[in-house]
Write a protein that holds these residues in place. Structure first.
Motif, short mmCIF file in Angstrom:
data_model
loop_
_atom_site.label_atom_id
_atom_site.label_comp_id
_atom_site.label_asym_id
_atom_site.label_seq_id
_atom_site.Cartn_x
_atom_site.Cartn_y
_atom_site.Cartn_z
N ASN A 1 1.14 -1.20 -0.06
CA ASN A 1 0.05 0.00 0.12
C ASN A 1 0.82 1.15 0.04
O ASN A 1 1.88 1.35 0.95
CB ASN A 1 -0.79 0.09 1.38
N MET A 2 0.91 2.01 -1.12
CA MET A 2 1.69 3.14 -1.04
C MET A 2 1.36 4.20 -0.24
O MET A 2 2.33 5.13 0.09
CB MET A 2 1.61 3.68 -2.53
N GLY A 3 0.16 4.36 0.22
CA GLY A 3 -0.09 5.30 1.06
C GLY A 3 0.17 6.64 0.79
O GLY A 3 0.12 6.91 -0.72
N ASP A 4 -0.29 7.79 1.51
CA ASP A 4 -0.27 9.16 0.67
C ASP A 4 0.61 10.01 1.25
O ASP A 4 0.61 11.25 0.91
CB ASP A 4 -1.79 9.52 0.82
N ALA A 5 1.40 9.67 2.11
CA ALA A 5 2.56 10.60 2.64
C ALA A 5 4.18 10.51 1.93
O ALA A 5 4.32 11.55 1.74
CB ALA A 5 2.93 9.96 4.13
N PHE A 6 4.33 9.45 1.19
CA PHE A 6 5.49 9.55 0.65
C PHE A 6 5.18 10.18 -0.75
O PHE A 6 4.32 10.07 -1.33
CB PHE A 6 6.11 8.13 0.17
N GLY A 7 6.12 11.35 -1.09
CA GLY A 7 5.78 11.91 -2.43
C GLY A 7 6.78 11.38 -3.49
O GLY A 7 6.17 10.77 -4.50
N HIS A 8 8.18 11.58 -3.92
CA HIS A 8 8.91 11.13 -4.69
C HIS A 8 10.36 11.31 -4.12
O HIS A 8 10.52 11.87 -3.48
CB HIS A 8 8.46 12.06 -6.25
N ILE A 9 11.27 10.54 -5.02
CA ILE A 9 12.58 10.96 -5.02
C ILE A 9 13.03 11.84 -6.11
O ILE A 9 12.16 11.89 -7.12
CB ILE A 9 13.58 9.71 -4.93
N ALA A 10 13.90 12.84 -5.92
CA ALA A 10 14.66 13.42 -7.09
C ALA A 10 15.91 13.14 -7.86
O ALA A 10 16.63 12.98 -6.76
CB ALA A 10 14.46 14.78 -6.84
N ILE A 11 16.09 13.18 -9.03
CA ILE A 11 17.30 12.70 -9.59
C ILE A 11 17.77 14.08 -10.66
O ILE A 11 16.78 14.38 -11.42
CB ILE A 11 17.43 11.58 -10.11
N GLY A 12 18.79 14.70 -10.45
CA GLY A 12 19.26 15.67 -11.51
C GLY A 12 19.73 14.93 -12.75
O GLY A 12 20.60 13.89 -12.53
N VAL A 13 19.67 15.57 -13.78
CA VAL A 13 19.98 14.92 -15.08
C VAL A 13 20.32 15.95 -16.04
O VAL A 13 20.08 17.20 -15.94
CB VAL A 13 18.68 14.22 -15.85
N ASP A 14 21.27 15.55 -16.95
CA ASP A 14 21.85 16.78 -17.68
C ASP A 14 20.94 16.93 -18.96
O ASP A 14 20.78 18.05 -19.49
CB ASP A 14 23.19 16.15 -18.29
N ASP A 15 20.43 16.17 -19.76
CA ASP A 15 19.55 16.28 -20.97
C ASP A 15 18.07 15.49 -20.49
O ASP A 15 17.80 14.15 -20.86
CB ASP A 15 20.02 15.64 -21.87
N ILE A 16 17.05 16.07 -20.07
CA ILE A 16 15.88 15.55 -19.48
C ILE A 16 15.17 14.86 -20.55
O ILE A 16 14.53 13.84 -20.43
CB ILE A 16 15.13 16.54 -18.76
N TYR A 17 15.22 15.60 -21.97
CA TYR A 17 14.32 15.08 -23.13
C TYR A 17 14.81 13.72 -23.56
O TYR A 17 14.21 12.96 -23.91
CB TYR A 17 14.36 16.20 -24.18
N ALA A 18 16.38 13.62 -23.54
CA ALA A 18 16.94 12.39 -23.87
C ALA A 18 16.68 11.19 -23.07
O ALA A 18 16.28 10.29 -23.43
CB ALA A 18 18.53 12.56 -24.25
#
Length: 127
Positions: A67-84
């Motif tokens: 059950n994923m719940g509703d408290a967790f949001g996301h993790i974030a990752i920096g990328v150089d070329d988001i479109y690629a």
């Protein structure tokens, strides 16, 4: 002090390892099994845990869904070329559910993808 890792429970450990290594470019750093308590851990990341924050993927034997719940949001990752990277993820069958573009009310270019267990990953383009 330093943030060491974030733990995510997964239903199919190999599927998750494949996603994070093949689609997100991380490395499998170490894997261990605990037979007594019936779980397997896999640590993945962009560098060693001694230097960077990593993800701990936890597979509790026999558990396929959480059950994923509703408290967790996301993790974030920096990328150089988001479109690629988003194009690559989609070509590999990954779920890019928020296409790359400016964040609402800002200038940062972001996108969102889901891992095999449904965890949200925000991709943020680094300038």
């Amino acid at each position: 002090m330093r943030l060491l890792h974030t733990m995510l429970r997964v239903g199919d450990l190999q599927n998750s390892i494949d996603f994070y290594t093949n689609l997100m470019g991380m490395k499998l750093l170490k894997k261990s099994e605990n037979k007594e308590y019936q779980y397997t851990l896999a640590f993945i990341g962009y560098g060693e845990e001694s230097d960077t924050t990593v993800l701990e993927l936890t597979y509790n034997w026999g558990e396929k869904h959480y059950n994923m719940g509703d408290a967790f949001g996301h993790i974030a990752i920096g990328v150089d070329d988001i479109y690629a990277i988003c194009e690559f993820i989609e070509q590999q069958g990954g779920d890019v559910y928020r296409k790359p573009g400016p964040v609402k009310g800002g200038k940062s270019v972001i996108a969102f993808v889901r891992d095999p267990d449904g965890y949200a990953i925000e991709l943020i383009e680094r300038k």
